[in-house]
Write a protein that holds these residues in place. Structure first.
Motif, mmCIF file in Angstrom:
data_model
loop_
_atom_site.group_PDB
_atom_site.id
_atom_site.type_symbol
_atom_site.label_atom_id
_atom_site.label_comp_id
_atom_site.label_asym_id
_atom_site.label_seq_id
_atom_site.Cartn_x
_atom_site.Cartn_y
_atom_site.Cartn_z
ATOM 1 N N LEU A 261 0.816 -1.212 0.000
ATOM 2 C CA LEU A 261 0.000 0.000 0.000
ATOM 3 C C LEU A 261 0.855 1.269 0.000
ATOM 4 C CD1 LEU A 261 -2.550 -1.291 2.613
ATOM 5 C CD2 LEU A 261 -3.177 -0.608 0.293
ATOM 6 N N CYS A 262 2.118 1.121 0.351
ATOM 7 C CA CYS A 262 2.983 2.295 0.515
ATOM 8 C C CYS A 262 4.104 2.406 -0.509
ATOM 9 C CB CYS A 262 3.596 2.282 1.924
ATOM 10 S SG CYS A 262 2.398 2.493 3.260
ATOM 11 N N PHE A 263 4.448 1.315 -1.171
ATOM 12 C CA PHE A 263 5.575 1.322 -2.105
ATOM 13 C C PHE A 263 5.191 0.663 -3.420
ATOM 14 C CE2 PHE A 263 7.803 0.967 2.103
ATOM 15 C CZ PHE A 263 8.393 2.228 2.090
ATOM 16 N N ASN A 283 3.316 -2.429 -9.662
ATOM 17 C CA ASN A 283 3.507 -1.143 -10.339
ATOM 18 C C ASN A 283 2.705 -0.038 -9.650
ATOM 19 O OD1 ASN A 283 0.803 -1.133 -11.422
ATOM 20 N ND2 ASN A 283 1.487 -2.551 -13.011
ATOM 21 N N LYS A 284 2.959 1.193 -10.039
ATOM 22 C CA LYS A 284 2.323 2.347 -9.387
ATOM 23 C C LYS A 284 0.799 2.290 -9.495
ATOM 24 C CE LYS A 284 6.036 5.805 -9.718
ATOM 25 N NZ LYS A 284 7.145 4.880 -10.023
ATOM 26 N N LYS A 285 0.294 1.828 -10.617
ATOM 27 C CA LYS A 285 -1.157 1.746 -10.814
ATOM 28 C C LYS A 285 -1.785 0.782 -9.815
ATOM 29 C CE LYS A 285 -4.644 0.695 -14.363
ATOM 30 N NZ LYS A 285 -4.860 0.240 -15.774
ATOM 31 N N ASP A 286 -1.153 -0.370 -9.623
ATOM 32 C CA ASP A 286 -1.667 -1.347 -8.665
ATOM 33 C C ASP A 286 -1.635 -0.786 -7.243
ATOM 34 O OD1 ASP A 286 -2.498 -3.643 -10.119
ATOM 35 O OD2 ASP A 286 -0.415 -4.148 -10.507
ATOM 36 N N THR A 287 -0.532 -0.130 -6.884
ATOM 37 C CA THR A 287 -0.400 0.429 -5.538
ATOM 38 C C THR A 287 -1.491 1.455 -5.269
ATOM 39 O OG1 THR A 287 2.001 0.108 -5.633
ATOM 40 C CG2 THR A 287 1.158 1.604 -3.953
ATOM 41 N N LYS A 288 -1.703 2.349 -6.212
ATOM 42 C CA LYS A 288 -2.721 3.390 -6.046
ATOM 43 C C LYS A 288 -4.127 2.797 -5.973
ATOM 44 C CE LYS A 288 -4.255 7.778 -8.082
ATOM 45 N NZ LYS A 288 -4.035 8.760 -9.198
ATOM 46 N N LYS A 292 -7.280 2.620 -2.998
ATOM 47 C CA LYS A 292 -8.673 2.947 -3.304
ATOM 48 C C LYS A 292 -9.606 1.799 -2.927
ATOM 49 C CE LYS A 292 -11.727 4.403 -7.067
ATOM 50 N NZ LYS A 292 -11.866 4.639 -8.536
ATOM 51 N N SER A 293 -9.184 0.574 -3.215
ATOM 52 C CA SER A 293 -9.999 -0.604 -2.866
ATOM 53 C C SER A 293 -10.142 -0.755 -1.360
ATOM 54 C CB SER A 293 -9.370 -1.867 -3.457
ATOM 55 O OG SER A 293 -9.374 -1.830 -4.865
ATOM 56 N N LEU A 294 -9.099 -0.389 -0.631
ATOM 57 C CA LEU A 294 -9.156 -0.408 0.828
ATOM 58 C C LEU A 294 -10.153 0.635 1.320
ATOM 59 C CD1 LEU A 294 -7.905 -1.558 3.481
ATOM 60 C CD2 LEU A 294 -6.162 0.238 3.293
ATOM 61 N N SER A 295 -10.135 1.798 0.724
ATOM 62 C CA SER A 295 -11.058 2.863 1.091
ATOM 63 C C SER A 295 -12.503 2.478 0.804
ATOM 64 C CB SER A 295 -10.703 4.143 0.327
ATOM 65 O OG SER A 295 -11.645 5.164 0.556
#
Length: 418
Positions: A261-263, A283-288, A292-295
């Motif tokens: 979630l952070c890197f 990748n950055k897209k998955d992390t971001k 959002k999915s957590l939110s």
């Protein structure tokens, strides 16, 4: 001991004081007064901060304390002490010790060893005997002893074993936990398949490996019934599959590791072993999208996936380094600093949501309630002095930039202040 919290903002939707600043007096582990102002007394331990907050006690559903078997890295006692410093009043303890925790006597022993600590254990029993993935362990006996979850940790769970476990556990409302990573596609992987594998030359883990495992687990759940918890979701596609399963009415919950979630995968391009983790950084897209999915609730909670380590495991070539790092003390500050989650949202992710997963009733912050609380200041800098020298050395976070300080925890009449 009498503890007085001065002008603490209460973050607890179940409390009549939610989002209000109050003085709170705790005596012998019970909240005896909540009001605008309480007169100070020399008998009180007074806690104050520029932006003092209090919430229900936080819960981490996944930590490895290496005890028994690898006590040179961590003991149960030291792990629980770190958890208290990290703001956690309960921690899920993985069964992948030496020997593994696959019998009732193992769960009994865990409770006995943890009895004196403030932070309570949430025992996790092995899903299969000897954690070999072949034959179901004595799930019911372990549940009677207090095991709340059943998992083979990082082992890919056989479909037949999972089906039998899900059907059997329905007799006692047991929850089965599975990890991700297809045993053939993810064999000997080092980093994410993509930029990380291309630029480092290391073997990459394709996201299809996680997708296949989630699809398989959900199909088995739909067939067998029962309750399933998916651990270590790391991709946008994986979170989407779980969201769809929830809409279909399947009894499934999920968690993501704080690292994912952070890197993102760019952190491993210089072969820094502190960032070697499972599942690998994506990748950055998955992390971001994972944040959002957590939110949005497709992912239910975040876990530390705390894995203590030492020189022999990290100060080696990247390919020979072990996966994982110590996180139980930095989880809150890391999430508070590196994600865009609102504070109230993050606190729910750390308290009510994991409590719902394991089916425990939490106590609201009200007068006459027994105190099970975490005290913190979201705007103070993280206090790195609370970390051990090893945890400082092998933490992947820039500790000087973390925002959010845990001040103390109260549970079962015990109090720990950092």
């Amino acid at each position: 001991m009498k503890i007085l919290l001065k002008q603490a903002k209460i973050i607890d939707p179940s409390s009549s004081f939610n989002n209000e600043q109050k003085d709170i007096l705790i005596e012998k582990g019970q909240i005896v007064e909540i009001t605008d102002q309480i007169k100070e007394d020399k008998k009180y331990t007074i806690i104050q901060s520029s932006d003092l907050h209090v919430s229900k006690g936080w819960i981490d559903l996944k930590a490895h304390f290496c005890d028994p078997g690898q006590e040179y890295k961590e003991t149960l006692e030291s792990g629980l002490e770190k958890a208290a410093k990290g703001g956690f009043t309960r921690v899920g303890v993985l069964p992948s010790t030496t020997p593994v925790m696959d019998q009732r006597i193992s769960i009994d022993s865990l409770y006995r060893k943890a009895a004196k600590n403030l932070t309570g254990v949430i025992p996790m029993g092995c899903l299969s005997k000897q954690m070999e993935g072949k034959e179901l362990a004595e799930l019911y006996d372990m549940q009677i002893a207090g095991a709340a979850l059943f998992t083979d940790d990082r082992l890919s769970t056989d479909a037949a074993v999972l089906s039998n476990a899900l059907m059997y556990a329905q007799n006692f409302e047991g929850k089965i936990v599975v990890s991700l990573g297809n045993s053939s596609l993810s064999k000997n992987i080092q980093v994410n398949e993509g930029e990380a594998s291309l630029k480092t030359g290391l073997k990459g883990d394709p996201i299809i490996s996680e997708i296949i495992e989630i699809e398989r687990h959900l199909r088995v759940l739909e067939y067998s019934g029962g309750s399933l918890h998916i651990s270590g979701v790391s991709t946008q596609h994986g979170a989407t599959l779980i969201a769809k399963a929830k809409k279909k009415g399947l009894s499934v919950t999920a968690e993501a590791h704080v690292m994912n979630l952070c890197f993102d995968e760019s952190e491993v391009l210089e072969f820094n072993t502190r960032f070697k983790t499972l599942p690998p950084l994506r990748n950055k897209k998955d992390t971001k999208s994972l944040v959002k999915s957590l939110s949005e609730g497709a992912i239910d909670c975040v876990v530390s996936n705390h894995r203590p380590t030492d020189e022999d495991e990290k100060e080696v070539d990247f390919e020979n380094a072990t996966f994982g790092a110590p996180h139980v003390q930095t989880l809150f500050s890391a999430m508070n600093t590196n994600t865009q989650l609102k504070l109230n949202e993050l606190i729910s992710i750390l308290s009510d949501r994991p409590a719902n997963i394991i089916g425990i009733t939490t106590r609201p912050i009200e007068k006459n309630s027994v105190a099970d609380i975490t005290i913190f200041d979201p705007n103070e800098n993280f206090d790195a002095s609370t970390l051990s020298s090893k945890d400082k050395k092998y933490s992947p976070f820039d500790l000087s930039k973390l925002k959010g300080k845990v001040i103390g925890v109260v549970r079962d009449g015990k109090f720990n202040m950092n």
